[in-house]
Design an enzyme around this catalytic site. Structure first.
Site, short mmCIF file in Angstrom:
data_model
loop_
_atom_site.label_atom_id
_atom_site.label_comp_id
_atom_site.label_asym_id
_atom_site.label_seq_id
_atom_site.Cartn_x
_atom_site.Cartn_y
_atom_site.Cartn_z
N ASN A 81 56.34 -7.39 70.87
CA ASN A 81 55.32 -8.24 71.02
C ASN A 81 53.75 -7.85 70.65
OD1 ASN A 81 55.18 -6.73 73.42
ND2 ASN A 81 54.47 -8.41 74.90
N ARG A 92 52.20 -1.09 72.09
CA ARG A 92 51.01 -1.58 71.58
C ARG A 92 50.80 -0.80 70.25
NH1 ARG A 92 51.72 -5.17 75.34
NH2 ARG A 92 50.49 -4.91 77.10
N HIS A 98 63.66 -11.94 78.28
CA HIS A 98 62.47 -12.25 79.14
C HIS A 98 63.14 -13.19 80.00
CE1 HIS A 98 58.44 -12.12 81.22
NE2 HIS A 98 58.94 -13.11 81.53
N HIS A 124 46.99 -2.89 79.07
CA HIS A 124 45.82 -3.89 78.74
C HIS A 124 44.61 -3.17 79.16
CE1 HIS A 124 48.43 -7.39 78.24
NE2 HIS A 124 49.07 -7.17 79.20
N HIS A 154 56.02 -1.08 76.43
CA HIS A 154 55.12 -1.83 75.25
C HIS A 154 54.15 -0.53 74.73
CE1 HIS A 154 56.19 -5.95 76.53
NE2 HIS A 154 56.55 -5.08 77.47
N LYS A 168 64.75 -9.22 70.81
CA LYS A 168 63.96 -9.47 72.19
C LYS A 168 63.78 -11.01 72.10
CE LYS A 168 61.91 -9.28 76.20
NZ LYS A 168 60.77 -8.45 76.49
N LEU A 201 54.44 -9.66 84.78
CA LEU A 201 55.53 -10.73 84.60
C LEU A 201 56.87 -10.12 84.40
CD1 LEU A 201 53.41 -13.64 82.88
CD2 LEU A 201 54.45 -13.68 85.19
#
Ligand code: DOR
Ligand code: ZN
Length: 350
Positions: free
Chosen positions: A46, A22, A141, A256, A20, A104, A224
Site C-alpha cells: 500500500n 514504505r 484486511h 507515519h 509496512h 493483498k 486499524l
C-alpha cells in the site's frame, strides 16, 4: 521451568509476515530495525502508488535491497495490491515471478492508501479462482467499511458478511486474516481449517482499547483495526500461545511521520519494528509460554507459505532498555511504540 525464571532464550531466526516498509527516506530509516530482527518479511503493497503489478513489485524489491545497509541479511517477500482491475494474467505472472508470495485485499477506503482497493468482492472472483488454482495466498484486511457499522464491530461484520462465503466459495484458497483483533476472528480461523491462518501484532497482544484514552487521546496507539476490549486481547493471546500453526507473527509495523499522527485527523499505524521480537518475547514470557515463541515467530509462517524455516538462530536476553523518544527520518520524526519507556528483552548478536 517457569518463563519468569528464564533469562535467555534461543529461537530460529524469526520472520515478519506483515510489514509496512514504505519507500524513499522512510524506507531507509525503518528497514534496519526489521533486518536486525527478522530474516524475511511479507512487505505490504500500500504505497502511495500501490504495487499492483509484478513489474512494480520487482522495482520495489530492488529499492528495498538497495536500502539495506551493507552486511545485513534480509529477504523481502513481495505482495501485489488487489484492485478490481487486476487480471488473471497478472496473477499468473506473479506466481511465475518467484518473488511475489501473496496478494493483498484492502476493502476500498478501509485504511491507509486503500482507495484503489476492492469495492465489490464479486468483481474479483476470476482472480481469486486463479489464486486458488495456483496456490497464491490471499491476505485480507478484514474490516467492512460500511459507516453504519460501529468501528469496533467492523472485523466481526466482515467475517459474517464476506469471509464465511469466501471460505465456502474458494475452499482451496490459502487465506490469511491479517492483524486479527477479536475473539470472533480467532474463532473463525480455528473453525476454518488449515488453509486459513491469521497474523497477530505485538500491539494487539499488549494493549486494549483503554490505551487509546490513557489520560487523554493517544494518537500513537491508533491503528486499524482499532484496539479492542480486554476480552478480545485475551482471545488473541490464547491463540498466539496455543501452538496452533494457524497463528503466526505479523507486526503490521506501520510508520507515519509524527506530524501525520499528531493531527486533527491522525493516520492509523503503530511503529513497532524497533523492538518487535522483544515485545513478543515480553508477551510470551508474561503468559508463561516462552517455549511457544519459536513456533509462532519462526515456524508456523514458513510452513503456511510453503517456505523453509531460517537456519540461523536469534538469542534474546531479559534486559531492560529504554526506547528513544523518537527516530529521525529526513525532516520528519517517527514516534515508536513505548517511546521513552522500557522494553524488557534485548536481542543478542550470535
Ligand atoms: O494501522 C494500520 N496502518 N493499519 C493498516 O491497515 C494500514 C497501516 C498503514 O499502512 O499505515
Ligand atoms: Zn498492515
Amino acid at each position: 521451568m517457569k518463563s519468569t525464571e528464564i533469562e535467555e532464550i534461543r529461537i530460529l531466526r524469526p520472520d515478519d509476515w506483515h510489514l509496512h516498509l514504505r519507500d524513499g527516506i522512510m524506507l531507509r530509516t525503518v528497514l534496519p530495525d526489521t533486518a536486525a530482527r527478522f530474516g524475511r518479511a511479507i512487505v505490504m503493497p500500500n504505497l502511495k502508488a500501490p504495487v499492483t503489478t509484478v513489474a512494480a513489485a520487482q522495482a520495489y524489491r530492488q529499492r528495498i535491497l538497495a536500502a539495506l545497509p551493507e552486511g545485513m541479511a534480509f529477504t523481502p517477500l513481495m505482495t501485489l495490491y488487489l484492485t478490481e482491475a487486476t487480471t488473471v494474467e497478472e496473477i499468473r505472472a506473479a506466481k511465475a515471478s518467484g518473488i511475489v508470495h501473496a496478494v493483498k485485499y484492502y476493502p476500498a477506503g478501509a485504511t491507509t492508501n486503500s482507495e484503489n482497493g476492492v469495492r465489490d468482492l464479486r468483481r474479483v472472483n476470476a482472480v481469486l479462482a486463479a489464486m486458488e488454482e495456483l496456490d497464491l495466498p490471499l491476505l485480507m484486511h478484514g474490516e467492512v467499511t460500511d459507516p453504519a457499522v460501529d468501528v469496533f464491530d467492523r472485523e466481526a461484520a466482515f467475517i459474517d458478511r464476506h469471509l464465511l462465503s469466501l471460505r465456502r466459495d474458494f475452499p482451496g484458497l490459502r487465506m490469511v486474516l491479517e492483524h486479527v483483533t477479536t475473539r470472533a476472528a480467532v474463532d473463525f480461523v480455528q473453525a476454518a481449517g488449515p488453509r486459513t491462518a491469521a497474523t497477530i501484532t505485538a500491539h494487539h497482544l499488549l494493549l486494549n482499547r483503554n490505551a487509546l484514552f490513557q489520560g487523554g487521546i493517544r494518537p500513537h496507539h491508533y491503528c486499524l483495526p482499532v484496539l479492542k476490549r480486554e476480552q478480545h486481547r485475551q482471545a488473541l493471546l490464547a491463540a498466539a500461545i496455543s501452538g496452533s500453526p494457524q497463528f503466526f507473527l505479523g507486526t503490521d509495523s506501520a510508520p507515519h511521520p509524527r506530524s501525520a499522527k499528531e493531527s486533527a485527523c491522525g493516520c492509523a499505524g503503530i511503529y513497532t519494528a524497533h523492538a518487535a521480537i522483544e515485545l513478543y518475547a515480553e508477551v510470551f514470557a508474561q503468559a508463561n509460554a516462552l517455549d511457544r515463541l519459536e513456533g509462532f515467530a519462526s515456524r508456523h509462517g514458513p510452513a503456511f507459505y510453503g517456505l523453509p524455516c531460517n537456519h540461523d538462530q536469534t538469542a534474546l536476553r531479559r534486559e531492560t532498555w529504554t526506547v528513544p523518544e523518537s527516530m529521525h527520518s529526513g525532516e520528519e520524526t517517527i514516534v515508536p511504540l513505548r517511546a521513552g519507556e522500557q522494553v524488557f528483552w534485548r536481542i543478542l548478536r550470535i
